[in-house]
Design a protein around this motif. Structure first.
Motif, PDB file in Angstrom:
ATOM      1  N   ASP A 122     -51.270  43.599  61.299  1.00 47.48           N
ATOM      2  CA  ASP A 122     -49.999  44.309  61.258  1.00 47.48           C
ATOM      3  C   ASP A 122     -48.815  43.333  61.333  1.00 47.48           C
ATOM      4  N   ILE A 123     -49.079  42.067  61.019  1.00 47.92           N
ATOM      5  CA  ILE A 123     -48.060  41.032  61.172  1.00 47.92           C
ATOM      6  C   ILE A 123     -47.949  40.232  59.873  1.00 47.92           C
TER       7      ILE A 123
ATOM      8  N   GLU B 193     -38.958  42.859  51.284  1.00 45.11           N
ATOM      9  CA  GLU B 193     -39.831  43.601  50.370  1.00 45.11           C
ATOM     10  C   GLU B 193     -41.248  43.749  50.942  1.00 45.11           C
ATOM     11  N   ARG B 194     -41.780  42.651  51.491  1.00 46.15           N
ATOM     12  CA  ARG B 194     -43.148  42.686  52.056  1.00 46.15           C
ATOM     13  C   ARG B 194     -43.238  43.582  53.281  1.00 46.15           C
ATOM     14  N   ILE B 195     -42.193  43.606  54.115  1.00 42.17           N
ATOM     15  CA  ILE B 195     -42.191  44.486  55.287  1.00 42.17           C
ATOM     16  C   ILE B 195     -42.293  45.936  54.834  1.00 42.17           C
ATOM     17  N   VAL B 196     -41.494  46.301  53.853  1.00 41.64           N
ATOM     18  CA  VAL B 196     -41.503  47.675  53.341  1.00 41.64           C
ATOM     19  C   VAL B 196     -42.829  47.991  52.665  1.00 41.64           C
ATOM     20  N   ASP B 197     -43.322  47.076  51.833  1.00 42.97           N
ATOM     21  CA  ASP B 197     -44.571  47.309  51.095  1.00 42.97           C
ATOM     22  C   ASP B 197     -45.781  47.449  52.010  1.00 42.97           C
ATOM     23  N   THR B 198     -45.820  46.653  53.085  1.00 42.19           N
ATOM     24  CA  THR B 198     -47.003  46.640  53.954  1.00 42.19           C
ATOM     25  C   THR B 198     -46.866  47.537  55.178  1.00 42.19           C
ATOM     26  N   GLY B 199     -45.646  47.871  55.553  1.00 39.45           N
ATOM     27  CA  GLY B 199     -45.437  48.658  56.776  1.00 39.45           C
ATOM     28  C   GLY B 199     -45.692  47.858  58.044  1.00 39.45           C
TER      29      GLY B 199
ATOM     30  N   HIS C 264     -45.172  45.659  61.386  1.00 37.69           N
ATOM     31  CA  HIS C 264     -44.197  45.810  62.468  1.00 37.69           C
ATOM     32  C   HIS C 264     -43.885  44.501  63.165  1.00 37.69           C
ATOM     33  N   GLY C 265     -44.383  43.399  62.635  1.00 40.19           N
ATOM     34  CA  GLY C 265     -44.118  42.107  63.253  1.00 40.19           C
ATOM     35  C   GLY C 265     -43.989  41.023  62.209  1.00 40.19           C
ATOM     36  N   VAL C 266     -43.101  40.065  62.492  1.00 32.41           N
ATOM     37  CA  VAL C 266     -42.905  38.915  61.629  1.00 32.41           C
ATOM     38  C   VAL C 266     -42.940  37.672  62.509  1.00 32.41           C
ATOM     39  N   ILE C 267     -43.791  36.738  62.154  1.00 34.66           N
ATOM     40  CA  ILE C 267     -43.842  35.462  62.859  1.00 34.66           C
ATOM     41  C   ILE C 267     -43.367  34.398  61.882  1.00 34.66           C
ATOM     42  N   ILE C 268     -42.361  33.636  62.313  1.00 35.61           N
ATOM     43  CA  ILE C 268     -41.846  32.550  61.499  1.00 35.61           C
ATOM     44  C   ILE C 268     -42.234  31.250  62.184  1.00 35.61           C
ATOM     45  N   ASP C 269     -43.101  30.498  61.518  1.00 35.22           N
ATOM     46  CA  ASP C 269     -43.593  29.234  62.064  1.00 35.22           C
ATOM     47  C   ASP C 269     -42.726  28.094  61.534  1.00 35.22           C
ATOM     48  N   ILE C 270     -42.001  27.436  62.457  1.00 31.97           N
ATOM     49  CA  ILE C 270     -41.122  26.335  62.052  1.00 31.97           C
ATOM     50  C   ILE C 270     -41.647  24.987  62.566  1.00 31.97           C
TER      51      ILE C 270
END
Length: 136
Positions: A11-12, A35-41, A43-49
């Motif tokens: 879910d991420i 776009e990907r958040i909407v397409d997949t539904g 509820h979490g985004v991890i940004i690896d820097i």
């Protein structure tokens, strides 16, 4: 133009920034991620820097904007892999990264999102008088 890969893990969505962020790349990432958040539904985004040695005010604003867009689309953002020098630079630049949680690594970021979603679901059930509750 190079694109930043966005991977779906459960879910991420995992975004691993492995290149220097130009204005064009950042705008494309914002669009692609929304776009990907909407397409997949998701509820979490991890940004690896982890791969970023330097973060300037542009990248800081970009991270903040991505977090705001994600929040509007019902996804929490966690930035992971921040090096001490990057954290110091962000503080010196006066960037607070409002709305963004941070974690040392991807695993901990996933735990934060899972815990947050669990608390939100518990709160929703508490607010719903028609929700069924299990009794022993």
């Amino acid at each position: 133009m190079e694109r930043v890969p966005i991977l779906k893990i459960g879910d991420i969505l995992l975004v691993s920034i492995q290149l220097d962020m130009s204005d064009q790349t950042a705008v494309q990432l914002q669009d692609d991620l929304a776009e990907r958040i909407v397409d997949t539904g998701c509820h979490g985004v991890i940004i690896d820097i982890t791969a970023l040695d330097i973060v300037d005010s542009f990248v800081g604003r970009m991270l903040s904007t991505i977090a705001s867009i994600s929040k509007v689309l019902d996804a929490e953002t966690v930035v992971v892999g921040m090096r001490p020098a990057v954290a110091i630079t962000l503080v010196e630049l006066g960037l607070s990264l409002n709305g963004i949680r941070t974690a040392l690594n991807v695993e901990r970021g996933m735990e934060l999102i899972a815990a947050s979603r669990g608390n939100e679901l518990d709160d929703q059930l508490d607010d719903d008088p028609d929700a069924e509750t299990a009794t022993s």
